[in-house]
Design a protein around this motif. Structure first.
Motif, mmCIF file in Angstrom:
data_model
loop_
_atom_site.group_PDB
_atom_site.id
_atom_site.type_symbol
_atom_site.label_atom_id
_atom_site.label_comp_id
_atom_site.label_asym_id
_atom_site.label_seq_id
_atom_site.Cartn_x
_atom_site.Cartn_y
_atom_site.Cartn_z
ATOM 1 N N ALA A 31 -15.015 -0.300 2.945
ATOM 2 C CA ALA A 31 -14.770 1.407 1.937
ATOM 3 C C ALA A 31 -16.207 1.720 1.674
ATOM 4 O O ALA A 31 -16.135 2.857 1.853
ATOM 5 N N PHE C 71 -11.136 -3.761 8.498
ATOM 6 C CA PHE C 71 -11.031 -2.511 7.765
ATOM 7 C C PHE C 71 -9.249 -1.677 8.501
ATOM 8 O O PHE C 71 -9.865 -1.630 9.577
ATOM 9 N N VAL C 92 -8.355 1.253 0.892
ATOM 10 C CA VAL C 92 -8.600 2.527 1.425
ATOM 11 C C VAL C 92 -8.842 4.142 0.661
ATOM 12 O O VAL C 92 -9.584 4.732 0.126
ATOM 13 N N ALA C 95 -12.216 4.915 -1.016
ATOM 14 C CA ALA C 95 -12.599 4.807 -0.371
ATOM 15 C C ALA C 95 -12.578 6.479 -0.199
ATOM 16 O O ALA C 95 -13.467 7.804 -0.366
#
Lengths: 185, 75, 230
Positions: A31, C71, C92, C95
């Protein structure tokens, strides 16, 4: 030849090799690094990361190779879109980014010594892959992007459309899961 | 004590995980489930799920890009 | 997480003991070969156009990161429902939080100098087409076993199935592009673009969005606990 094999085997069992090239990273590492390159992409190219818009161009090039014409389609009607199509695949930056994703993943698996070609196993997989691909392609075009362009880049761009896309996509994923368990397993 | 092998080679996510979950439900405590997989994502999410669920888990790299996830049902 | 055999604590029947295995081969020679080809390709592209070469390099980075960390945007949306796991969902969300800050910093920098804000074409109009398209996308990615980036990554990993879904992704995109005019007339043209700083101000938009991401993160954590204990 045998010493070469022995060296390779030695490297394979080396802890440093495993640490730097083999062991899977935690999701959070992924991420953070994806975010870093996402931000670098916006800063350097003026646009965030997108994936699926490229596939429409690929489709158009293939269609035109078979003698079709997309010149009159609203989607490709702008001067920019026409110029992109005329410049061709080799000069299309987005296409090369997508090729890069494929090759980057290939390098990752090869350096981890984990490549295996996985053949299609059943008719169910053929139907699932074709139907799923069609739905994704069509859906991404009418919703202005996929999980990258519309969702990831949309939300990062402080666009409400990203959140709307997220909610609807989640609904789709739930229905998709039900279909998968019922028909495609 | 039983040892059950399920073949998930060539299956993409989430098929291996769902198959393992369903199989594990039918098994008795102490039984061992061996999932053969070749999907690198399942190699991560299957053990992770089984560990959070409280089972003993081992991952064995059998061949290039092929793994066996060994799950011992403990509860 | 270790993925190779350490000393076993699980007793397995002798017929399947690990000693019988054929010795593993190393794919490092192939890896080196592909790396050389990729570098040559990169040099070829940079000879034509540095911008294109840079796109290629970021693509390589995205592909490597996606594969190495496994991912998966599909799993982040699917697993909460299907298996109760939310580890990827939370990744996620992290991110989203990082890029929200980074993107806003860049955009605000342009805005404060009075320059046109970059990447505004990604602020898409919201209409029923967004909802229907995203829903179709959600169904498709789960049954095809990969989203747009995931499909590309899995092609690189050697999945023939995803090569097929990539082919049909392209076909679907072409059909979607063909019908785009209709969707535009009926829905999209009546939709509105909402850029959150226009509504809440720059600071307000970032704070509200980060707060929503934080609350979703907590909810995801609680969801996984609830699912695991039941």
């Amino acid at each position: 030849m045998s010493t070469f094999k022995e060296t390779m085997l030695k490297i394979s069992n080396n802890d440093m090799y495993k640490k730097w090239l083999k062991t899977a990273w935690p999701y959070v590492t992924g991420a953070v690094l994806l975010s870093l390159f996402q931000i670098a992409t916006l800063a350097s190219t003026g646009n965030p990361w997108g994936v699926s818009g490229v596939f429409a161009n690929w489709g158009a090039w293939i269609y035109e190779a078979f003698g079709g014409s997309v010149a009159k389609w609203y989607y490709f009607s702008s001067d920019g879109a026409q110029a992109t199509l005329e410049n061709g695949f080799l000069n299309h930056a987005g296409s090369w980014r997508n090729i890069g994703i494929i090759l980057g993943a290939l390098l990752s698996v090869l350096f981890a010594s984990q490549l295996k070609i996985k053949k299609i196993k059943s008719k169910k997989q053929i139907i699932a892959a074709s139907l799923g691909g069609l739905l994704m392609g069509y859906g991404a075009r009418i919703a202005f992007g996929c999980n990258i362009g519309a969702l990831f880049s949309g939300i990062a761009s402080l666009s409400l459309s990203g959140w709307v896309f997220a909610i609807a996509m989640f609904g789709g994923a739930v229905v998709g899961s039900k279909l998968l368990v019922k028909f495609f397993m | 004590m039983q040892e059950i092998v399920i073949d998930c080679l060539g299956e993409a996510c989430p098929v291996p995980l769902v198959k393992a979950q369903n199989k594990l439900k039918e098994m008795n405590i102490g039984d061992i489930l061996i999932c053969q997989i070749d999907h690198s994502c399942a190699m991560k999410n299957l053990p992770e799920w089984a560990r959070t669920d409280g089972h003993n888990v081992e991952v064995d790299e059998v061949d290039d890009g092929e793994w066996e996830v060994v799950i011992e049902k403990v509860k | 997480m270790s993925d190779t055999g350490t000393t076993s604590t699980i007793k397995r029947s002798s017929s399947r003991s690990r000693t019988k295995r054929k010795p593993k081969k190393s794919q490092l020679p192939q890896a080196t070969f592909v790396l050389i080809v990729v570098i040559a390709l990169g040099l070829f592209l940079s000879g034509r156009d540095n911008g294109i070469a840079w796109f290629f390099v970021t693509g390589l980075a995205f592909g490597y990161i996606l594969q190495r960390s496994r991912f998966c945007f599909t799993a982040s949306m699917r697993d909460p429902y299907l298996t109760g796991g939310t580890t990827l969902t939370r990744a996620v969300l992290i991110a989203f939080a990082i890029t929200t800050i980074g993107f806003t910093a860049i955009k605000y920098g342009y805005f404060s100098k009075g320059l046109p804000i970059p990447g505004m074409s990604y602020v898409a109009p919201i209409s029923l087409a967004t909802v229907i398209g995203a829903f179709m996308f959600g169904v498709g990615m789960v049954i095809a076993g990969g989203c747009a980036s995931g499909t590309l990554m899995r092609v690189g990993e050697g999945f023939t199935m995803q090569l097929l879904s990539l082919t049909f992704f392209t076909v679907g995109s072409l059909i979607g592009a063909n019908h785009f005019g209709w969707w535009k007339d009926v829905f999209t043209s009546k939709g509105t673009k909402v850029f959150l700083p226009d509504v809440f101000g720059w600071f307000g938009a970032v704070v509200i969005q980060l707060l929503i991401i934080f609350l979703l993160y907590i909810a995801a954590e609680k969801w996984q606990d609830a699912k695991a204990n039941h």
